[in-house]
Enzyme design. Structure first.
Site, mmCIF file in Angstrom:
data_model
loop_
_atom_site.group_PDB
_atom_site.id
_atom_site.type_symbol
_atom_site.label_atom_id
_atom_site.label_comp_id
_atom_site.label_asym_id
_atom_site.label_seq_id
_atom_site.Cartn_x
_atom_site.Cartn_y
_atom_site.Cartn_z
ATOM 1 N N ARG A 1 -1.191 6.277 17.203
ATOM 2 C CA ARG A 1 -0.324 5.095 17.078
ATOM 3 C C ARG A 1 0.611 4.955 18.287
ATOM 4 O O ARG A 1 1.773 4.612 18.168
ATOM 5 C CB ARG A 1 0.456 5.134 15.756
ATOM 6 C CG ARG A 1 -0.441 4.900 14.537
ATOM 7 C CD ARG A 1 0.322 4.966 13.248
ATOM 8 N NE ARG A 1 0.857 6.298 13.021
ATOM 9 C CZ ARG A 1 1.871 6.596 12.236
ATOM 10 N NH1 ARG A 1 2.496 5.631 11.594
ATOM 11 N NH2 ARG A 1 2.273 7.832 12.092
ATOM 12 N N GLU A 2 0.054 5.211 19.463
ATOM 13 C CA GLU A 2 0.860 5.148 20.685
ATOM 14 C C GLU A 2 1.447 3.757 20.909
ATOM 15 O O GLU A 2 2.595 3.622 21.335
ATOM 16 C CB GLU A 2 0.009 5.523 21.910
ATOM 17 C CG GLU A 2 -0.427 6.984 21.968
ATOM 18 C CD GLU A 2 -1.759 7.231 21.266
ATOM 19 O OE1 GLU A 2 -2.162 6.432 20.391
ATOM 20 O OE2 GLU A 2 -2.418 8.234 21.593
ATOM 21 N N HIS B 1 12.449 -11.969 -0.957
ATOM 22 C CA HIS B 1 12.087 -11.608 0.411
ATOM 23 C C HIS B 1 13.223 -11.873 1.383
ATOM 24 O O HIS B 1 13.135 -11.540 2.554
ATOM 25 C CB HIS B 1 10.827 -12.357 0.835
ATOM 26 C CG HIS B 1 9.690 -12.135 -0.124
ATOM 27 N ND1 HIS B 1 9.547 -12.872 -1.274
ATOM 28 C CD2 HIS B 1 8.685 -11.233 -0.133
ATOM 29 C CE1 HIS B 1 8.479 -12.440 -1.931
ATOM 30 N NE2 HIS B 1 7.946 -11.442 -1.260
ATOM 31 N N SER C 1 10.464 -2.590 -9.383
ATOM 32 C CA SER C 1 11.154 -1.675 -8.481
ATOM 33 C C SER C 1 12.595 -2.115 -8.242
ATOM 34 O O SER C 1 12.902 -3.301 -8.272
ATOM 35 C CB SER C 1 10.413 -1.592 -7.148
ATOM 36 O OG SER C 1 10.325 -2.863 -6.557
ATOM 37 N N LYS D 1 2.075 1.440 18.676
ATOM 38 C CA LYS D 1 3.143 1.209 17.685
ATOM 39 C C LYS D 1 4.463 1.797 18.191
ATOM 40 O O LYS D 1 5.501 1.143 18.211
ATOM 41 C CB LYS D 1 2.743 1.871 16.359
ATOM 42 C CG LYS D 1 3.848 1.873 15.310
ATOM 43 C CD LYS D 1 3.518 2.856 14.185
ATOM 44 C CE LYS D 1 4.657 2.979 13.194
ATOM 45 N NZ LYS D 1 4.841 1.767 12.376
ATOM 46 N N LYS E 1 -2.984 -13.408 5.998
ATOM 47 C CA LYS E 1 -4.118 -12.486 6.056
ATOM 48 C C LYS E 1 -5.314 -13.088 6.779
ATOM 49 O O LYS E 1 -5.647 -14.247 6.584
ATOM 50 C CB LYS E 1 -4.525 -12.079 4.649
ATOM 51 C CG LYS E 1 -3.519 -11.120 4.087
ATOM 52 C CD LYS E 1 -4.016 -10.384 2.864
ATOM 53 C CE LYS E 1 -2.876 -9.545 2.357
ATOM 54 N NZ LYS E 1 -3.215 -8.164 2.135
ATOM 55 N N GLU F 1 -6.246 -11.723 -3.171
ATOM 56 C CA GLU F 1 -6.804 -11.488 -1.845
ATOM 57 C C GLU F 1 -8.193 -10.863 -1.889
ATOM 58 O O GLU F 1 -8.890 -10.853 -0.878
ATOM 59 C CB GLU F 1 -5.854 -10.637 -1.006
ATOM 60 C CG GLU F 1 -5.727 -9.215 -1.501
ATOM 61 C CD GLU F 1 -4.566 -8.495 -0.841
ATOM 62 O OE1 GLU F 1 -3.449 -9.021 -0.926
ATOM 63 O OE2 GLU F 1 -4.787 -7.427 -0.264
HETATM 64 N N1 GLN Z 1 6.024 -3.431 -9.823
HETATM 65 C C1 GLN Z 1 5.991 -3.556 -8.411
HETATM 66 C C2 GLN Z 1 7.385 -3.658 -7.842
HETATM 67 O O1 GLN Z 1 8.232 -4.178 -8.471
HETATM 68 C C3 GLN Z 1 5.208 -4.766 -7.987
HETATM 69 C C4 GLN Z 1 5.103 -4.857 -6.489
HETATM 70 C C5 GLN Z 1 4.256 -5.988 -6.003
HETATM 71 O O2 GLN Z 1 4.039 -6.947 -6.706
HETATM 72 N N2 GLN Z 1 3.792 -5.922 -4.776
HETATM 73 O O3 GLN Z 1 7.666 -3.238 -6.747
#
Ligand code: GLN
Ligand code: ZN
Length: 749
Positions: free
Chosen positions: A15-16, A688, A427, A18, A109, A599
């Site tokens: 990974r140089e 995000h 999460s 990177k 993608k 995907e």
């Molecule tokens: N349960 C995962 C989280 O909350 C779902 C992650 C995802 O949808 N990519 O991080």
């Protein structure tokens, strides 16, 4: 007959690139140093290919970030907003990843791979012109090595079709054509030919697309020798059309596009590249079988017209097995990364030509034969118990015991959540301290006991926070997970991990996909201890959190010695075992994430049904085992559902949470038009971004949702997991979200 490689990875075997990129971005090295690293890597990669006996070696497959972006630079398709940046390379990086004053271009993608390209932003009145600086530089470098290369270009149709276009696509292609002509003229005498990548044509091209193809290559084919490359599927419509143009020939994918027909091309006397060595997966090629296949072809075609190579760019596989010093020797023997694939291409070529093998070739072939035969029988791969479980699956395993309408009533009684219930996707923030904790545990710096205590303390804090703000269905926070696929992969039989199997995902980011090499099973509980601990801290329902079978497959290198369907069903049964264990331990809500379902869709419409059939069935096998009153959730990170709604409904989850916040509610229109059977949580704010949404804007969002969905079906949640956010952002955001839900609830009561 020649050997060819569609394209070679560039991130570097260690990974140089990177490292150099990231050092440059953080101001630690100069632009010259970055360029020096890039140039050394290019040379190294060309020498690897030359020494491996590859005849057609590429220039312009290198990239500091992405080849679509390189194409934008080559055509001067630079949006106005970046023109204030003087330095060329910094402008390039600003287009790729933004800077203080500039937003990045979008990223998406590349076909059905996990590689992301930078989406060009094109306008009809852009001042397109040729900028061939990069190509010239690479050409002069490779000439020093005494190699006459092929020149790789992304073809004009694929380039435009994959762009965000303001104006008329065809007019833009029209404007680009003279620039491509100019570039072809500039280089045609210095290269063996020009490889024009047109993978767009594997995706059910329309009649109009094909007319355009004819027009473009009738023109370009007269200017320079062109090999058009398509990959990831067959391109039969294009093969047919291109055989009537003056191009030299085509490179075709015979791994993912076995249906490729070449008769028209043969009849038109075109050259044909047979991509037989898989550029998308890591299992060894069956060298003798491939040679037989190609010999079969050469009975009908002049041998000189046929070439042997990779099915697509080797960008999508890791570099070399050299650094896999810890991998199980058997598993390692079943794998080929990019460099080993070069050997395969050479040896196949020699076998077809009946050329004598040297000692090293013989070694490659012998090793290959052994690998092929041990893969068929090794007990590391084959587990009779798992196989029997799959063959004994019945319809009953694929259906919940009672229909949704009945079980949802039982679930409401069982779970007692209010109207517009609030929850999260799973999460919570992954802080630097948490990452260090997991690392320390992995490296044996701290004991298992200490590790578990610390994780549990985090779970406790997280549960307390959720109770405090009044969420209805809680989660444990996923602190023990580094990655939603790796966490489960590490605990399953039949799944292995590499040390250095890095593949570029975008820019400097690489991923190391798990290797699903054998029959999959779950030797013991994977999440039960954490979830039951979390449940013991609260009277509210605690959601068990698992990754679904399709996502496990789509983000791994999947074995190629049995159907994906079978592998998916094995994975589904392993997850089902965990679902059962969670339910038995008293967990009443279980979420099975299928973040990657979308995907994985095939590029060809006619193959969608088959995919949906196994993918949806796998999800149902994983989840149907529970009692009617146990609630199954699923989560998907995207909002383009219009064409897959039937499949989504068919998954038969009780509740689905989806991304919505970033898509201007376009998703909601679909629900308005066709309705949806289950309960549903369209994300009410975008995770995000670090921005904290106000209560008022979330209320507005919920009310917009209620215009199209009945309140009794709607859940209130963020649009994805919170792991990339900071606690300072998550706390006020969720608080606002819960208050917003309460306020709307009061209004509609
Ligand atoms: N349960 C995962 C989280 O909350 C779902 C992650 C995802 O949808 N990519 O991080
Ligand atoms: Zn998500």
């Amino acid at each position: 007959m020649a050997t060819y490689v569609i394209g070679f990875p560039r991130i570097g075997e260690q990974r140089e690139l990177k490292k150099a990129l990231e050092s440059y971005w953080s101001g630690k090295i100069s632009q010259d140093e970055l360029k020096k690293t890039a140039s050394e890597l290019r040379k190294r990669h060309w020498i690897y290919q030359k020494e491996a006996g590859i005849d057609y070696i590429s220039i312009n497959d290198f990239s500091f970030y992405d080849n679509m972006l390189d194409t934008s630079i080559m055509l001067n398709a630079i949006p106005e907003k970046y023109k204030d940046i003087e330095d060329e390379l910094d402008r390039y990086f600003a287009m790729a990843r933004g800077d203080e004053n500039h937003k990045a271009q979008e990223m998406t993608k590349w076909f059905n791979t996990n590689y992301h390209y930078i989406v060009p932003e094109l306008e009809e009145n852009m001042e397109f012109k040729a900028n061939t600086k990069k190509i010239k530089e690479e050409l002069s470098e490779i000439k020093e090595l005494g190699i006459t290369p092929k020149l790789n270009l992304i073809g004009p149709i694929t380039y435009v079709k994959l762009s965000k276009v303001n104006g008329d696509e065809e007019k833009i292609i029209e404007k680009l054509l003279p620039i491509y002509e100019e570039i072809l003229k500039e280089f045609k005498d210095d290269v063996v030919f020009i490889q024009m990548d047109e993978p767009y044509f594997v995706t059910n091209p329309s009649k109009k697309d094909l007319e355009l193809l004819k027009k473009v290559y009738d023109k370009l084919g007269n200017i320079a020798p062109i090999m058009v490359a398509t990959y990831f599927e067959h391109s039969n419509e294009a093969n047919e059309v291109l055989s009537t143009t003056p191009i030299k020939g085509m490179f075709l994918d015979f791994v993912h596009g076995k249906e490729n027909k070449i008769k028209a091309l043969i009849d038109a006397n075109k050259e044909i590249g047979i991509g037989i060595v898989n550029g998308r997966n890591v299992w060894v090629n069956d060298i003798e079988k491939s040679a037989e296949f190609i010999k079969g072809l050469t009975e009908a075609v002049d041998m000189d017209k046929i070439h042997i190579g990779s099915s697509c760019s080797l960008l999508h596989v890791p570099y070399t097995l050299k650094y896999e010093t810890k991998m199980d020797e058997d598993i390692k023997s079943w794998i080929s990364y990019a460099l080993e694939k070069l050997d395969e291409i050479r040896v196949i070529n020699k076998l077809v030509k009946n050329e004598e093998l040297n000692a090293y070739d013989k070694e490659v072939l012998e090793g290959n034969k052994i690998a092929i035969s041990t893969r068929k029988t090794s007990n590391k791969i084959h587990d009779k118990i798992v196989q029997d479980r799959v063959s004994n699956l019945t319809e009953k395993d694929k259906h919940r015991s009672v229909p949704f309408e009945e079980r949802i009533k039982l679930q409401h009684e069982n779970l007692k959540y209010p109207i517009l219930p609030t929850t999260t996707i799973g999460s919570f923030p992954q802080t630097p301290e948490l990452r260090k904790l997991r690392r320390d545990y992995k490296n044996g710096v701290i004991s298992e006991e200490e590790y578990k205590d610390k994780i549990k303390a985090m779970i406790k804090e997280c549960v307390e926070f959720q109770e405090e703000i009044g969420l209805d269905v809680l989660v444990h926070g996923e602190f023990e997970r580094n990655d939603m696929v790796e966490y489960f992969g590490e605990q399953l039989n039949g799944v292995a991990f590499s040390q250095n199997g890095w593949v570029q995902s975008y820019g400097s980011r690489c991923v190391k996909p798990p290797l699903i090499y054998g029959d999959v099973s779950r030797p013991k509980d994977m999440t039960v201890e954490w979830i039951t601990y979390a449940q013991s801290l609260t009277d509210k329902p605690m959601k068990g959190m698992l990754t679904g079978p399709v996502t496990m497959l789509n983000w791994s290198f999947v074995r190629d010695d049995q159907s994906k369907r079978t592998t998916a069903f094995q994975m589904a049964l392993a997850i089902r075992d965990e679902v059962e264990a969670l339910e038995a331990a008293g967990i009443k809500v279980i979420q099975v994430d299928e973040a990657a379902l979308r995907e994985g869709y095939p590029l060809r419409n006619e193959k969608r049904k088959e995919y949906e059939d196994w993918a949806i069935t796998a999800f149902r096998i994983a989840t149907s085992v529970v009692k009617p009153e146990t609630q199954i959730h699923t989560h998907m990170c995207y909002s383009e559902f219009s064409d897959i709604m039937d499949a989504i409904e068919d998954m038969d989850a009780d509740v689905i949470s989806i991304e919505n916040a970033r898509s201007d509610n376009s998703l909601l229109k679909i629900f308005k038009e066709r309705g949806y059977k289950g309960e549903i949580g369209p994300g009410v704010y975008d995770i995000h971004s670090p921005r904290i949404p106000s209560k008022e804007e979330i209320i507005e969002q919920i009310e917009a949702i209620l215009e199209v969905l009945p309140a009794k079906k709607v859940w209130v949640n963020p649009d994805c997991g919170l792991k990339t956010r900071k606690w300072e952002e998550v706390k006020p955001s969720l608080k606002n979200m819960v208050e917003a839900a309460k306020e709307v609830r009061n209004k509609i009561k």
